[in-house]
Design a protein around this motif. Structure first.
Motif, PDB file in Angstrom:
ATOM      1  N   ILE A   1     -94.481 -42.672  -9.670  1.00 26.64           N
ATOM      2  CA  ILE A   1     -93.456 -41.671  -9.377  1.00 26.64           C
ATOM      3  C   ILE A   1     -92.059 -42.262  -9.465  1.00 26.64           C
ATOM      4  CG2 ILE A   1     -93.410 -42.048  -6.886  1.00 26.64           C
ATOM      5  CD1 ILE A   1     -93.298 -38.649  -8.723  1.00 26.64           C
ATOM      6  N   SER A   2     -91.918 -43.570  -9.196  1.00 26.88           N
ATOM      7  CA  SER A   2     -90.602 -44.202  -9.287  1.00 26.88           C
ATOM      8  C   SER A   2     -90.054 -44.155 -10.705  1.00 26.88           C
ATOM      9  CB  SER A   2     -90.691 -45.650  -8.808  1.00 26.88           C
ATOM     10  OG  SER A   2     -91.685 -46.357  -9.534  1.00 26.88           O
ATOM     11  N   ASN A   3     -90.930 -44.205 -11.702  1.00 30.73           N
ATOM     12  CA  ASN A   3     -90.471 -44.122 -13.084  1.00 30.73           C
ATOM     13  C   ASN A   3     -89.910 -42.747 -13.406  1.00 30.73           C
ATOM     14  OD1 ASN A   3     -93.310 -46.002 -13.359  1.00 30.73           O
ATOM     15  ND2 ASN A   3     -91.395 -46.866 -14.109  1.00 30.73           N
ATOM     16  N   PHE A   4     -90.480 -41.695 -12.806  1.00 29.05           N
ATOM     17  CA  PHE A   4     -89.959 -40.351 -13.028  1.00 29.05           C
ATOM     18  C   PHE A   4     -88.653 -40.141 -12.265  1.00 29.05           C
ATOM     19  CE2 PHE A   4     -93.659 -39.460 -15.302  1.00 29.05           C
ATOM     20  CZ  PHE A   4     -93.577 -38.191 -15.851  1.00 29.05           C
TER      21      PHE A   4
ATOM     22  N   ASP B   1     -86.448 -42.471 -11.850  1.00 30.15           N
ATOM     23  CA  ASP B   1     -85.489 -43.122 -12.746  1.00 30.15           C
ATOM     24  C   ASP B   1     -85.186 -42.250 -13.960  1.00 30.15           C
ATOM     25  OD1 ASP B   1     -84.105 -45.611 -13.966  1.00 30.15           O
ATOM     26  OD2 ASP B   1     -85.630 -45.096 -15.452  1.00 30.15           O
ATOM     27  N   PHE B   2     -86.215 -41.582 -14.499  1.00 27.27           N
ATOM     28  CA  PHE B   2     -86.007 -40.704 -15.662  1.00 27.27           C
ATOM     29  C   PHE B   2     -85.019 -39.589 -15.332  1.00 27.27           C
ATOM     30  CE2 PHE B   2     -87.199 -36.653 -17.656  1.00 27.27           C
ATOM     31  CZ  PHE B   2     -86.967 -36.955 -18.997  1.00 27.27           C
ATOM     32  N   HIS B   3     -85.184 -38.954 -14.177  1.00 30.04           N
ATOM     33  CA  HIS B   3     -84.285 -37.856 -13.814  1.00 30.04           C
ATOM     34  C   HIS B   3     -82.904 -38.371 -13.423  1.00 30.04           C
ATOM     35  CE1 HIS B   3     -87.219 -34.718 -14.202  1.00 30.04           C
ATOM     36  NE2 HIS B   3     -88.048 -35.296 -13.356  1.00 30.04           N
ATOM     37  N   MET B   4     -82.805 -39.615 -12.997  1.00 31.85           N
ATOM     38  CA  MET B   4     -81.501 -40.170 -12.637  1.00 31.85           C
ATOM     39  C   MET B   4     -80.693 -40.559 -13.872  1.00 31.85           C
ATOM     40  SD  MET B   4     -80.863 -40.414  -9.293  1.00 31.85           S
ATOM     41  CE  MET B   4     -79.780 -41.813  -9.139  1.00 31.85           C
ATOM     42  N   ARG B   5     -81.336 -41.130 -14.876  1.00 31.97           N
ATOM     43  CA  ARG B   5     -80.604 -41.718 -15.999  1.00 31.97           C
ATOM     44  C   ARG B   5     -80.659 -40.904 -17.275  1.00 31.97           C
ATOM     45  NH1 ARG B   5     -81.820 -46.150 -18.272  1.00 31.97           N
ATOM     46  NH2 ARG B   5     -84.018 -46.250 -17.732  1.00 31.97           N
TER      47      ARG B   5
ATOM     48  N   ASN C   1     -80.894 -34.947 -13.766  1.00 29.44           N
ATOM     49  CA  ASN C   1     -81.233 -33.988 -12.712  1.00 29.44           C
ATOM     50  C   ASN C   1     -81.334 -34.758 -11.399  1.00 29.44           C
ATOM     51  OD1 ASN C   1     -82.120 -31.887 -11.149  1.00 29.44           O
ATOM     52  ND2 ASN C   1     -83.779 -31.278 -12.513  1.00 29.44           N
ATOM     53  N   TRP C   2     -80.181 -35.100 -10.832  1.00 28.49           N
ATOM     54  CA  TRP C   2     -80.146 -35.928  -9.638  1.00 28.49           C
ATOM     55  C   TRP C   2     -80.774 -35.227  -8.442  1.00 28.49           C
ATOM     56  CZ3 TRP C   2     -75.837 -39.912  -8.578  1.00 28.49           C
ATOM     57  CH2 TRP C   2     -75.641 -40.713  -9.713  1.00 28.49           C
ATOM     58  N   SER C   3     -80.662 -33.937  -8.386  1.00 28.40           N
ATOM     59  CA  SER C   3     -81.217 -33.217  -7.241  1.00 28.40           C
ATOM     60  C   SER C   3     -82.741 -33.307  -7.224  1.00 28.40           C
ATOM     61  CB  SER C   3     -80.771 -31.753  -7.272  1.00 28.40           C
ATOM     62  OG  SER C   3     -79.379 -31.647  -7.081  1.00 28.40           O
ATOM     63  N   LEU C   4     -83.379 -33.176  -8.386  1.00 27.53           N
ATOM     64  CA  LEU C   4     -84.829 -33.319  -8.437  1.00 27.53           C
ATOM     65  C   LEU C   4     -85.238 -34.753  -8.146  1.00 27.53           C
ATOM     66  CD1 LEU C   4     -87.600 -32.144  -8.909  1.00 27.53           C
ATOM     67  CD2 LEU C   4     -87.281 -32.453 -11.379  1.00 27.53           C
ATOM     68  N   ALA C   5     -84.465 -35.714  -8.665  1.00 24.57           N
ATOM     69  CA  ALA C   5     -84.744 -37.123  -8.354  1.00 24.57           C
ATOM     70  C   ALA C   5     -84.619 -37.375  -6.855  1.00 24.57           C
ATOM     71  CB  ALA C   5     -83.786 -38.030  -9.126  1.00 24.57           C
ATOM     72  N   ALA C   6     -83.613 -36.772  -6.224  1.00 27.85           N
ATOM     73  CA  ALA C   6     -83.449 -36.922  -4.779  1.00 27.85           C
ATOM     74  C   ALA C   6     -84.618 -36.292  -4.032  1.00 27.85           C
ATOM     75  CB  ALA C   6     -82.138 -36.278  -4.330  1.00 27.85           C
ATOM     76  N   ALA C   7     -85.089 -35.138  -4.500  1.00 26.19           N
ATOM     77  CA  ALA C   7     -86.233 -34.488  -3.852  1.00 26.19           C
ATOM     78  C   ALA C   7     -87.494 -35.336  -3.990  1.00 26.19           C
ATOM     79  CB  ALA C   7     -86.447 -33.099  -4.456  1.00 26.19           C
ATOM     80  N   LEU C   8     -87.717 -35.896  -5.166  1.00 30.23           N
ATOM     81  CA  LEU C   8     -88.877 -36.772  -5.356  1.00 30.23           C
ATOM     82  C   LEU C   8     -88.778 -38.006  -4.461  1.00 30.23           C
ATOM     83  CD1 LEU C   8     -89.182 -36.611  -9.263  1.00 30.23           C
ATOM     84  CD2 LEU C   8     -90.762 -35.620  -7.613  1.00 30.23           C
TER      85      LEU C   8
END
Length: 504
Positions: free
Chosen positions: A457-460, A462-466, A470-477
């Motif tokens: 899940i950490s790779n996803f 990172d995917f949403h961050m970079r 989609n920082w909000s989804l990355a924050a939710a994850l």
């Protein structure tokens, strides 16, 4: 009179040299001591607060708060927030949308708004950008003008997605992190089957972390016991070897495992040389259909590729570097050159039919870019974090306990299991908790050696961050992952007790 004076003297408070009551003087001294201690740790507390606590809180808030649309679309935001999501789209809503499209087009913010809506409805980005270019020429009725610009404006679900985007505080991201979808009318539904990926990733992350923790315990316990039992000089020498990985970059160690585990790597060469590959292959055949052979066999991958598409397989085999093609691939390529597609397919089918009897000596296994490679590399990297707590606890267990148990008739196993092992449980708990929490958030190793099956899940996040931004989804994850870690910490405290954990 003398008795009264004596009684008064007994009840009088004790005084310090300066006449201050001794109790108050002691409280003042303790207060000064506490303030001095607080002053010493204040820089560390400020540092932790500034670079750890506040960023985590801010990041988790971003999983619920996204004002991108509301801040840039002032005309349509209040109207959409008041809309119930069920009634038909009104001309007032369309007119406000056209005004906002013109506004964001002029101030060059349409891209950010379109990206925000696209997170709720796939394809909305192109709809917004193309409509914004035509917005200045639109005339009433505006709803028809919008539909003429893009037919998606006529869909009710598009306006519901825009309503969700127009709400600054929304549970949509945390629901999306759990494979649910939040609609504009307030309903919550599950994502389509092909889009339910996050829960499966969380489960895979838990699975890999648990396997790595168990592997580190199985490998680390004997090493820690040996270090605790050896003389100090030899134990210190071996401890240097345990600590040696800390002096090497994680990136370097992970890259070394790529060289070790790849198809033409050291491990495969060693198995081919010893014949161990054939033993593993035959055992795998007992439990797997040939169609499932791709989990363990590169040759099986080549056969399955040929059975799927001869032209694509032949192109792949022909482009393979010299010395990297399996015998299966080489034979299928030769059959294609002699008999065309039909000849190659016949040979691939013959290989599949005789899969349990083939016995190729150069059969190699795929141990990299999958879950196996991730587990092996992570176990190696996290092993010292299990050994050190175990060693620190084992060193405190007096050897006389085992000798006393044996003198009373206990066997070696009974003395170990009934006397020694229970005293090492605090070290086991500390090492397991440390390794599990580190593994659950690992990123570099799964990214390099995980492939599709070994991603966590950490790779996803990172995917949403970079990449998807989609920082909000990355924050939710990240928030869901933090909750899971806290749950396991609470569970450990309930079962074992955090007071029983020892790191030294």
């Amino acid at each position: 009179m003398a008795e009264t004076t004596t009684e008064t003297t007994k009840n009088a408070p004790l005084l310090a040299a300066d006449g201050t009551p001794l109790r108050r003087k002691l409280e003042q001294a303790l207060f000064v001591s506490r303030m001095r201690a607080l002053g010493l740790v204040a820089p560390l507390l400020a540092f932790i607060l500034a670079v750890f606590i506040i960023p985590i809180v801010y990041f988790m808030i971003q999983g619920m708060h996204n004002p991108v649309y509301a801040d840039r679309m002032p005309n349509s935001t209040p109207i959409l927030q008041a809309w119930d999501g069920q009634s038909p789209v009104t001309e007032e809503m369309a007119e406000a949308m056209v005004k906002d499209l013109i506004l964001t087009r002029d101030n060059r913010e349409i891209g950010r708004v379109a990206t925000r809506v696209n997170q709720e409805f796939s394809g909305a980005r192109s709809m917004f950008t193309s409509s914004a270019r035509k917005a200045e020429r639109m005339e009433p009725p505006f709803l028809e003008a919008l539909v003429d610009a893009d037919k998606d404006w006529g869909k009710q679900e598009v306006w519901r997605a825009i309503k969700v985007a127009a709400t600054s505080w929304t549970p949509a991201y945390y629901l999306a992190a759990l494979d649910f979808q939040y609609a504009g009318d307030g309903s919550i539904t599950r994502q389509d089957a092909e889009r339910r990926i996050h829960v499966a990733l969380f489960v895979r992350t838990m699975e890999i972390s648990l396997i790595v923790t168990i592997s580190c315990f199985v490998l680390g316990y004997p090493v820690a016991w040996l270090l605790a039992e050896l003389p100090v000089r030899k134990a210190n020498l071996l401890m240097i070897l345990v600590l040696l990985p800390f002096w090497t970059s994680i990136l370097v160690r992970t890259t070394a495992w790529i060289a070790m585990l790849q198809g033409q790597g050291v491990m495969n060469d060693l198995m081919v040389f010893t014949g161990l590959n054939q033993v593993i292959l035959q055992i795998s055949m007992l439990f797997n259909d040939y169609k499932d052979l791709t989990v363990s066999s590169l040759c099986g991958i080549d056969v399955n590729a040929a059975l799927g598409s001869i032209p694509a397989a032949v192109e792949k085999f022909g482009a393979s570097p010299p010395g990297t093609l399996t015998r299966c691939g080489a034979e299928i390529l030769a059959a294609f050159e002699q008999g065309g597609e039909s000849g190659a397919r016949s040979h691939a089918e013959a290989l599949a039919a005789s899969a349990q009897r083939w016995g190729y000596g150069d059969e190699r296994f795929s141990m990299i870019y999958n879950k196996l490679g991730t587990i092996i590399a992570m176990t190696h990297i996290l092993l010292p974090f299990m050994i050190l707590p175990l060693y620190s606890v084992m060193k405190t267990v007096p050897p006389s306990y085992l000798r006393a148990a044996k003198s009373m008739g206990a066997t070696n196993w009974t003395a170990f299991w009934r006397v020694y092992f229970p005293q090492t449980i605090p070290g086991i708990g500390a090492g397991a908790l440390l390794v599990f929490i580190l593994a659950i958030g690992y990123y570099i190793t799964p990214a390099l050696v995980g492939g599709q099956d070994g991603q966590m899940i950490s790779n996803f996040i990172d995917f949403h961050m970079r990449r998807s931004l989609n920082w909000s989804l990355a924050a939710a994850l990240g928030g869901v992952l933090l909750i899971i870690v806290l749950f396991f910490y609470w569970l450990y405290d309930r079962i074992v007790g955090i007071d029983n954990m020892k790191l030294g």
